[in-house]
Design an enzyme around this catalytic site. Structure first.
Site, PDB file in Angstrom:
ATOM      1  N   LYS A  73       5.976  13.537  -4.065  1.00 60.70           N
ATOM      2  CA  LYS A  73       6.942  12.855  -5.207  1.00 60.70           C
ATOM      3  C   LYS A  73       8.254  13.034  -5.215  1.00 60.70           C
ATOM      4  O   LYS A  73       9.213  12.252  -4.796  1.00 60.70           O
ATOM      5  CB  LYS A  73       6.578  12.887  -6.675  1.00 60.70           C
ATOM      6  CG  LYS A  73       5.174  12.174  -6.929  1.00 60.70           C
ATOM      7  CD  LYS A  73       5.097  10.790  -7.163  1.00 60.70           C
ATOM      8  CE  LYS A  73       4.739   9.975  -5.979  1.00 60.70           C
ATOM      9  NZ  LYS A  73       3.453  10.013  -5.487  1.00 60.70           N
ATOM     10  N   GLU A  78       9.835  11.938  -1.616  1.00 62.31           N
ATOM     11  CA  GLU A  78       9.891  10.366  -0.961  1.00 62.31           C
ATOM     12  C   GLU A  78      10.900   9.890  -1.889  1.00 62.31           C
ATOM     13  O   GLU A  78      11.574   9.059  -1.358  1.00 62.31           O
ATOM     14  CB  GLU A  78       8.577   9.928  -1.176  1.00 62.31           C
ATOM     15  CG  GLU A  78       7.938   9.623  -2.669  1.00 62.31           C
ATOM     16  CD  GLU A  78       6.583   8.795  -2.372  1.00 62.31           C
ATOM     17  OE1 GLU A  78       5.632   9.239  -3.321  1.00 62.31           O
ATOM     18  OE2 GLU A  78       6.536   8.207  -1.576  1.00 62.31           O
ATOM     19  N   HIS A 137       1.135  35.376   4.279  1.00 60.37           N
ATOM     20  CA  HIS A 137       0.972  35.024   5.593  1.00 60.37           C
ATOM     21  C   HIS A 137       2.107  34.467   6.403  1.00 60.37           C
ATOM     22  O   HIS A 137       1.769  34.108   7.708  1.00 60.37           O
ATOM     23  CB  HIS A 137      -0.543  34.306   5.784  1.00 60.37           C
ATOM     24  CG  HIS A 137      -1.645  35.233   5.116  1.00 60.37           C
ATOM     25  ND1 HIS A 137      -1.987  36.088   5.585  1.00 60.37           N
ATOM     26  CD2 HIS A 137      -2.421  34.768   4.174  1.00 60.37           C
ATOM     27  CE1 HIS A 137      -3.096  36.678   4.745  1.00 60.37           C
ATOM     28  NE2 HIS A 137      -3.202  35.858   3.963  1.00 60.37           N
ATOM     29  N   TRP A 178      10.809  -5.348   7.516  1.00 60.88           N
ATOM     30  CA  TRP A 178      10.929  -3.870   7.800  1.00 60.88           C
ATOM     31  C   TRP A 178      10.824  -3.612   9.146  1.00 60.88           C
ATOM     32  O   TRP A 178       9.902  -3.845   9.963  1.00 60.88           O
ATOM     33  CB  TRP A 178       9.544  -3.373   7.009  1.00 60.88           C
ATOM     34  CG  TRP A 178       9.765  -1.586   6.687  1.00 60.88           C
ATOM     35  CD1 TRP A 178      10.202  -1.156   5.610  1.00 60.88           C
ATOM     36  CD2 TRP A 178       9.155  -0.799   7.606  1.00 60.88           C
ATOM     37  NE1 TRP A 178      10.163   0.217   5.525  1.00 60.88           N
ATOM     38  CE2 TRP A 178       9.292   0.489   6.624  1.00 60.88           C
ATOM     39  CE3 TRP A 178       8.184  -0.801   8.462  1.00 60.88           C
ATOM     40  CZ2 TRP A 178       8.660   1.620   7.347  1.00 60.88           C
ATOM     41  CZ3 TRP A 178       7.858   0.321   9.091  1.00 60.88           C
ATOM     42  CH2 TRP A 178       7.982   1.649   8.511  1.00 60.88           C
ATOM     43  N   ASN A 234       4.209 -10.424  10.077  1.00 62.50           N
ATOM     44  CA  ASN A 234       4.010  -9.000   9.698  1.00 62.50           C
ATOM     45  C   ASN A 234       3.019  -8.455  10.648  1.00 62.50           C
ATOM     46  O   ASN A 234       1.878  -9.219  10.893  1.00 62.50           O
ATOM     47  CB  ASN A 234       3.543  -9.083   8.197  1.00 62.50           C
ATOM     48  CG  ASN A 234       3.273  -7.581   7.677  1.00 62.50           C
ATOM     49  OD1 ASN A 234       3.941  -6.683   8.338  1.00 62.50           O
ATOM     50  ND2 ASN A 234       2.622  -7.461   6.856  1.00 62.50           N
ATOM     51  N   GLY A 235       3.400  -7.482  11.232  1.00 64.57           N
ATOM     52  CA  GLY A 235       2.453  -6.722  12.347  1.00 64.57           C
ATOM     53  C   GLY A 235       3.176  -6.235  13.363  1.00 64.57           C
ATOM     54  O   GLY A 235       4.338  -6.322  13.389  1.00 64.57           O
ATOM     55  N   LYS A 244       5.758   0.059   0.626  1.00 66.25           N
ATOM     56  CA  LYS A 244       4.606   0.119  -0.500  1.00 66.25           C
ATOM     57  C   LYS A 244       3.233   0.307   0.435  1.00 66.25           C
ATOM     58  O   LYS A 244       2.344   1.112   0.095  1.00 66.25           O
ATOM     59  CB  LYS A 244       4.674  -0.751  -1.350  1.00 66.25           C
ATOM     60  CG  LYS A 244       3.540  -0.762  -2.489  1.00 66.25           C
ATOM     61  CD  LYS A 244       3.736   0.542  -3.284  1.00 66.25           C
ATOM     62  CE  LYS A 244       2.700   0.530  -4.490  1.00 66.25           C
ATOM     63  NZ  LYS A 244       2.672   2.094  -4.895  1.00 66.25           N
ATOM     64  N   CYS A 279       6.642  -5.663   5.939  1.00 66.84           N
ATOM     65  CA  CYS A 279       7.197  -6.553   5.904  1.00 66.84           C
ATOM     66  C   CYS A 279       6.254  -7.747   4.856  1.00 66.84           C
ATOM     67  O   CYS A 279       5.178  -7.503   4.833  1.00 66.84           O
ATOM     68  CB  CYS A 279       7.110  -7.848   7.231  1.00 66.84           C
ATOM     69  SG  CYS A 279       7.780  -6.898   8.594  1.00 66.84           S
ATOM     70  N   ARG A 299       7.837  -3.767  -1.799  1.00 65.02           N
ATOM     71  CA  ARG A 299       7.298  -3.287  -0.514  1.00 65.02           C
ATOM     72  C   ARG A 299       8.079  -2.426   0.287  1.00 65.02           C
ATOM     73  O   ARG A 299       7.765  -1.707   1.244  1.00 65.02           O
ATOM     74  CB  ARG A 299       6.561  -4.432   0.177  1.00 65.02           C
ATOM     75  CG  ARG A 299       5.520  -4.981  -0.508  1.00 65.02           C
ATOM     76  CD  ARG A 299       5.256  -6.590   0.075  1.00 65.02           C
ATOM     77  NE  ARG A 299       4.673  -6.373   1.338  1.00 65.02           N
ATOM     78  CZ  ARG A 299       3.416  -6.375   1.776  1.00 65.02           C
ATOM     79  NH1 ARG A 299       2.467  -6.510   0.673  1.00 65.02           N
ATOM     80  NH2 ARG A 299       2.765  -6.396   2.964  1.00 65.02           N
ATOM     81  N   GLU A 302       0.897  16.620  -4.203  1.00 67.18           N
ATOM     82  CA  GLU A 302       1.369  15.467  -4.732  1.00 67.18           C
ATOM     83  C   GLU A 302       3.062  15.428  -5.491  1.00 67.18           C
ATOM     84  O   GLU A 302       3.682  14.715  -5.178  1.00 67.18           O
ATOM     85  CB  GLU A 302       0.413  15.017  -5.872  1.00 67.18           C
ATOM     86  CG  GLU A 302       0.806  13.852  -6.509  1.00 67.18           C
ATOM     87  CD  GLU A 302       0.753  12.211  -5.827  1.00 67.18           C
ATOM     88  OE1 GLU A 302       0.681  12.557  -4.294  1.00 67.18           O
ATOM     89  OE2 GLU A 302       1.167  11.374  -6.008  1.00 67.18           O
TER      90      GLU A 302
HETATM   91  O1  M6R Z   1      -2.417   2.184  -0.573  1.00 68.63           O
HETATM   92  P1  M6R Z   1      -2.717   3.488  -0.210  1.00 68.63           P
HETATM   93  O2  M6R Z   1      -3.253   4.184  -1.116  1.00 68.63           O
HETATM   94  O3  M6R Z   1      -3.759   3.248   1.028  1.00 68.63           O
HETATM   95  O4  M6R Z   1      -1.476   4.107   0.334  1.00 68.63           O
HETATM   96  C1  M6R Z   1      -1.507   5.289   0.970  1.00 68.63           C
HETATM   97  C2  M6R Z   1       0.026   5.960   1.014  1.00 68.63           C
HETATM   98  O5  M6R Z   1       0.640   5.155   1.777  1.00 68.63           O
HETATM   99  C3  M6R Z   1       0.562   5.982  -0.487  1.00 68.63           C
HETATM  100  O6  M6R Z   1      -0.245   6.719  -1.285  1.00 68.63           O
HETATM  101  C4  M6R Z   1       2.172   6.717   0.009  1.00 68.63           C
HETATM  102  O7  M6R Z   1       1.694   8.112   0.126  1.00 68.63           O
HETATM  103  C5  M6R Z   1       2.662   6.690  -1.567  1.00 68.63           C
HETATM  104  N1  M6R Z   1       4.157   6.200  -1.425  1.00 68.63           N
HETATM  105  C6  M6R Z   1       2.933   7.923  -2.261  1.00 68.63           C
HETATM  106  O8  M6R Z   1       3.769   7.939  -3.364  1.00 68.63           O
END
Ligand code: M6R
Length: 612
Positions: free
Chosen positions: A488, A491, A507, A76, A102-103, A607, A2, A27, A484
């Protein structure tokens, strides 16, 4: 997660709140709302499921909201589906207070039962509404809003950043925080609250960060902060040097594409403060040479892409520093009763510095005496404030949910740190040290070279965008890089993909390969190139369609074997992932584009992940 904004000043709050909410859209959220107060009209609230643009539409269909104090929210959903009623702000049953939150309020059922038994009626399914109702309940009793706020906070369990508006005190907003980020912005004759700095940098660059237990009262020209015992607190303010335009698209179709292209500059800015006269210097660190020499082990903790940086860090730091390095997902580490002590160095990596899993893990290790060094992008963020040492990456604001430039800057920072430790410990040969420094200096220009021609990735995306599963394979640094690349892709394009250590295929995983399965084979790690080639042949023999990534000077050897090839320039092998990641980012981006996905705000993702 949020987003919260709040404004109090001399002008109408509603337009400022909407503008700030738009700056928090990145976010990730599913509904939005604002509440404004003035003496004549009292509390006025508008909220709806959907984006801020829908909220704007609703506002044009009603009488203008008047009032110079207000709060806003992007939700959110956690408790209760995304709909108009569950959206924030939540208003108490007699309309005396409005709340954004938020929380997660963990004991909300208990509080709700208490209030229901006292005849309070609820409108929503959320945990947040209990805060509004409980506040009004105490307020009716004591008629002092601050007394009532403290009584409420005393009874809440869980995490919260709260913005509070009260019909009886239309000249102020009240804010409170525990385990969820909230900052105060100091403007000219106005004050703000926000969950992150991008919401306010168009208005002010002077901010302070609220700490757990603090309550703030913001009026037009004054901000007062109190601790959990209601004692006044003197806040330290920070100056944010981020450019407003850095948080805007600047002609690019998406923030993600803009941020991919910003990587050379972000990496250059991250390297330059620490690289002088051919030497890496971290003069500001509190760790002494004796401490570095006595290091028993290093533990890297992080989440998501920051964890993937840690995976590369493990290979590179062990190679350079010659101490055991473990890398753990923060969400697992915090519950693993970790074996850390005074001679353990913890490196926590986070773009936002607000990831609750990472923060909780850091609190755990600090209580055991370990030294915590954080690599963080956001100045003054929660993680930075609880760490013994902080190294700031200089990626600037990263808006797209899928991280790109933060990842690249974290990688160079970790490599520089490894090199610095290695020099102190004498575990790196002088010529190797010099070679890495030279490679670091050349890196931004080489990254630019990769970015100068993106047509190729658009073409490759047109070939592969309709695949439903993709495998990434690689060894050593290429394996970590594949993690990574795969994240990418999944997501933002929603294609199922996995990254496997190529040596593990036989394996088990290789049974998944069939005719036409797309395998992205990463072969940039020079020492294991021949083995990578063998793995390519292995999957091709089972019918895989192979797209490979390698360095320019090895392209020939691969071209004979694969359907399509991506190449990057050669650099020192520990820095190769900094170049290799760019084609993987671009490929994911263009594939998601062809699939018509919401690239900057992928479904279900936020985010900054400020809940466990
Ligand atoms: O702000 P942070 O680097 O701690 O965030 C960690 C993950 O939430 C962040 O890297 C997430 O995996 C990204 N969306 C990846 O693109």
């Amino acid at each position: 997660m949020c987003g919260i904004v709040g404004f109090v000043g001399a002008e109408d709050a509603a337009p400022i709140l909407l503008d700030s909410l738009e700056r928090l859209e990145y976010r990730g959220y599913d509904s939005a709302g604002i509440a404004v107060v003035d003496r004549e009209s009292g509390l006025q609230v508008e909220k709806c499921k959907g984006y801020v643009s829908e909220l704007r539409g609703r506002l044009t269909q009603r009488a203008p909201m008047t009032g110079c104090a207000g709060i806003g929210h992007t939700r959110w959903a956690t408790h209760g589906e995304p709909n108009d009623i569950n959206s924030h702000p939540h208003v108490s049953q007699n309309g005396r207070v409005a709340i954004v939150h938020n929380g997660i309020i963990e004991n909300y059922i208990h509080i709700k039962e208490f209030l229901l038994s006292r005849g309070v009626t609820f409108a929503s399914d959320t945990d947040t509404e209990v805060v509004a109702q409980l506040l009004e309940y105490f307020f009716n009793d004591c008629d002092d809003i601050m007394d009532a706020v403290y009584q409420v906070l005393d009874r809440l369990e869980g995490a919260y950043a709260l913005g509070i508006l009260c019909a009886d005190t239309p000249d102020r907003i009240i804010a409170a925080r525990k385990d969820a980020p909230l900052l105060i912005g100091y403007g000219e004759g106005c004050s703000f609250i926000a969950s992150d700095v991008t919401a306010v940098i168009a208005h002010t660059r002077t901010v302070s960060y609220m700490e757990d237990g603090e309550v703030a009262v913001l009026t037009r020209g004054r901000v007062e902060v109190f601790d959990e015992y209601r004692r006044p607190v003197e806040k330290t303010s920070h100056y944010v040097d981020w450019d407003v335009s850095a948080a805007e698209k600047g002609g690019y179709a998406h923030f993600m594409l803009k941020e991919i292209h910003e990587q050379p500059q972000a990496v250059r800015s991250t390297i330059s403060p620490y690289l002088r006269d051919g030497k890496i210097r971290f003069d500001g660190l509190s760790v002494s040479t004796d401490y570095i020499n006595g290091l028993r082990d290093i533990h890297i903790i992080a989440c998501g892409s920051s964890y993937h940086v840690g995976m590369i860090g493990k290979y590179n730091l062990e190679r350079l520093v010659r101490v055991p390095v473990s890398v753990s997902l923060a969400s697992e580490f915090q519950y693993s009763d970790p074996l850390v002590g005074r001679d353990s160095l913890i490196i926590a990596i986070s773009q936002s510095g607000e990831t609750l899993d990472t923060i909780t893990a850091v609190k755990t290790v600090r209580s055991r005496g370990a030294h915590v060094l954080s690599i963080v992008n956001v100045v003054g963020s929660s993680l930075a404030r609880i760490s013994d040492d902080v190294l700031y990456t200089r990626a600037g604001p990263e808006i797209a949910v899928a991280t790109t430039k933060a990842y690249s800057t974290q990688l160079v920072m970790l490599n520089m740190l490894g090199l610095y430790f290695a020099e102190q410990r004498g575990s790196v040969a002088p010529d190797e040290y010099a070679a890495i420094v030279t490679a670091l200096e050349a890196l931004p220009a080489q990254m630019q070279q990769v970015l100068d021609d993106t047509d190729e990735y658009q073409y490759l995306a047109s070939q592969y965008f309709n695949r439903e599963r993709v495998f990434y394979i690689g060894r050593n640094l290429d394996y970590a890089l594949g993690l990574e690349g795969s994240l990418k892709l999944k997501e933002i394009s929603y294609i199922h993909s996995e990254s496997y250590a190529a040596g593990e295929l036989k394996h088990g995983t290789i049974s998944l390969i069939e005719d036409g399965t797309l395998v992205i084979a990463l072969a940039t790690y020079a020492p294991l190139f021949e083995k990578a080639l063998a793995n390519v042949r292995e999957v091709q023999a089972r019918g895989a369609d192979v797209l490979a990534l390698t360095t320019a000077d090895r392209a020939g050897a691969l071209l004979e074997n694969v359907h399509n090839l991506m190449t990057v320039p050669d650099t020192h092998l520990i820095l190769q992932p900094n170049l290799g990641v760019i084609p993987l980012q671009l490929l994911a981006y263009y594939i998601a584009l062809q699939r018509g996905c919401d690239i900057d705000k992928p479904r279900n993702l936020a985010k900054s992940v400020t809940v466990e």
